[in-house]
Design an enzyme around this catalytic site. Structure first.
Site, mmCIF file in Angstrom:
data_model
loop_
_atom_site.group_PDB
_atom_site.id
_atom_site.type_symbol
_atom_site.label_atom_id
_atom_site.label_comp_id
_atom_site.label_asym_id
_atom_site.label_seq_id
_atom_site.Cartn_x
_atom_site.Cartn_y
_atom_site.Cartn_z
ATOM 1 N N ASP A 20 0.827 -1.206 0.000
ATOM 2 C CA ASP A 20 0.000 0.000 0.000
ATOM 3 C C ASP A 20 0.862 1.258 0.000
ATOM 4 O OD1 ASP A 20 -2.348 1.438 0.007
ATOM 5 O OD2 ASP A 20 -2.562 1.401 2.177
ATOM 6 N N ARG A 33 0.253 9.612 -9.993
ATOM 7 C CA ARG A 33 0.060 8.394 -9.204
ATOM 8 C C ARG A 33 0.588 7.168 -9.941
ATOM 9 N NH1 ARG A 33 -3.546 7.935 -5.024
ATOM 10 N NH2 ARG A 33 -4.214 5.889 -5.783
ATOM 11 N N GLU A 67 -11.648 -4.570 -5.142
ATOM 12 C CA GLU A 67 -12.128 -3.216 -4.848
ATOM 13 C C GLU A 67 -11.416 -2.145 -5.672
ATOM 14 O OE1 GLU A 67 -13.533 -5.938 -2.167
ATOM 15 O OE2 GLU A 67 -11.389 -5.474 -2.325
ATOM 16 N N ASN A 68 -10.247 -2.488 -6.227
ATOM 17 C CA ASN A 68 -9.493 -1.489 -6.991
ATOM 18 C C ASN A 68 -10.188 -1.061 -8.278
ATOM 19 O OD1 ASN A 68 -6.192 -2.789 -6.090
ATOM 20 N ND2 ASN A 68 -7.429 -1.202 -5.126
ATOM 21 N N TRP A 69 -11.194 -1.834 -8.710
ATOM 22 C CA TRP A 69 -11.950 -1.431 -9.895
ATOM 23 C C TRP A 69 -12.677 -0.107 -9.673
ATOM 24 C CZ3 TRP A 69 -11.038 -3.920 -14.275
ATOM 25 C CH2 TRP A 69 -10.599 -5.251 -14.227
ATOM 26 N N ARG A 71 -11.405 2.602 -8.680
ATOM 27 C CA ARG A 71 -10.535 3.737 -8.973
ATOM 28 C C ARG A 71 -10.850 4.284 -10.366
ATOM 29 N NH1 ARG A 71 -4.606 2.157 -6.382
ATOM 30 N NH2 ARG A 71 -5.397 1.551 -4.322
ATOM 31 N N ARG A 199 -5.289 -2.280 8.505
ATOM 32 C CA ARG A 199 -6.424 -3.149 8.218
ATOM 33 C C ARG A 199 -6.000 -4.154 7.143
ATOM 34 N NH1 ARG A 199 -8.031 2.127 6.572
ATOM 35 N NH2 ARG A 199 -7.870 2.434 4.310
ATOM 36 N N LEU A 200 -6.783 -5.232 7.024
ATOM 37 C CA LEU A 200 -6.450 -6.295 6.076
ATOM 38 C C LEU A 200 -6.997 -6.035 4.674
ATOM 39 C CD1 LEU A 200 -6.915 -9.537 8.211
ATOM 40 C CD2 LEU A 200 -4.779 -8.473 7.464
ATOM 41 N N SER A 201 -8.016 -5.214 4.559
ATOM 42 C CA SER A 201 -8.571 -4.848 3.254
ATOM 43 C C SER A 201 -8.868 -6.059 2.374
ATOM 44 C CB SER A 201 -7.621 -3.877 2.528
ATOM 45 O OG SER A 201 -7.564 -2.644 3.201
ATOM 46 N N GLU A 212 0.341 -13.465 12.125
ATOM 47 C CA GLU A 212 0.792 -12.287 12.850
ATOM 48 C C GLU A 212 0.703 -11.089 11.911
ATOM 49 O OE1 GLU A 212 1.780 -12.195 16.143
ATOM 50 O OE2 GLU A 212 1.042 -14.267 16.150
#
Length: 246
Positions: A20, A33, A67-69, A71, A199-201, A212
């Site tokens: 990330d 970006r 979820e990146n769709w 963007r 967070r694990l997203s 861990e």
């Protein structure tokens, strides 16, 4: 030490990384970006080399999520083109470093070019043995569980000579596990997230039940072998109970 407690091994067998901060790294430098994603590829190669040096057997990299769709179309197109380009252009890297590439995620939702490159690289590197790098492309943990459950049900229905009973349609943990995208990979021992979020997203949420967690404020393009060694050292200082008592 309780009967379920186990001290951590000095080195985790399987590490998953949520890479990330590419876009934010670029934005803070007043760069596009997309340049952050390019630099992220360079960071991934550094970390693969260091993982091999540290005797890590498996490395899962979260490259593009379901979820990146959401963007912008420009950024999504760039990321997927970058994935395809680098899968194609890194064969010398895979060969020189003896890297076996695998894939987890929903192939059906990807452009043909990306699917073809994934098929090609996984086939051509399958005999490499230094490390297995799992590229999570168009991957979501919930999506994987749903697809695994559907595969399990379809498999049972196909094997039944008579209409399945209600008991036939009951699923167990073992059944779902065996129908995950890569059921032969061991569960990750350590999940790393860069970029400051904690967070694990939706990353390996089935497989990381007892992993861990390690969070770094450094953006992914900034990561070097030193950062990975720091995370591994932190992992080695922990005691893993797996539900037992410490």
């Amino acid at each position: 030490m309780g009967s379920g407690a186990k001290p951590s091994a000095a080195v985790p067998r399987h590490i998953g990384i949520i890479m990330d901060g590419n876009g934010r790294w670029a934005t803070r430098r007043k760069l596009r970006r997309t340049l952050g994603h390019t630099r992220g590829i360079e960071a991934a190669k550094r970390i693969v080399r260091e993982a091999i040096a540290q005797k890590i057997e498996y490395l899962s990299l979260y490259a593009f999520s379901t979820e990146n769709w959401r963007r912008t179309e420009e950024e999504v197109s760039f990321i997927l083109a970058l994935v395809a380009k680098n899968l194609r252009s890194q064969y010398s890297f895979y060969r020189e470093n003896n890297v076996c590439v695998r894939h987890s995620g929903n192939l059906e939702g990807l452009p043909c070019q990306v699917r073809d490159e994934i098929h090609r690289v996984t086939e051509e590197t399958r005999a490499n043995t230094a490390i297995t790098v799992n590229l999570a492309v168009n991957y979501g943990g919930r999506d994987e569980i749903v697809r695994a459950a559907n595969r399990a049900l379809q498999s049972r229905q196909a094997s039944c000579d008579t209409p399945p009973t209600q008991d036939d349609l009951l699923l167990t943990e073992e059944t779902i596990q065996s129908h995950l995208d890569l059921p032969d990979l061991p569960d990750p021992d350590l999940i790393i997230r860069t970029g400051g979020h904690r967070r694990l997203s939706n990353f390996l949420i089935w497989e990381s039940a007892y992993a861990e967690l390690y969070f770094s404020n450094r953006f992914w393009p900034e990561w070097t072998g030193k950062d990975l060694r720091k995370a591994i050292h932190d992992f080695g200082s922990r005691k893993r109970n797996f539900g037992g008592t410490g």
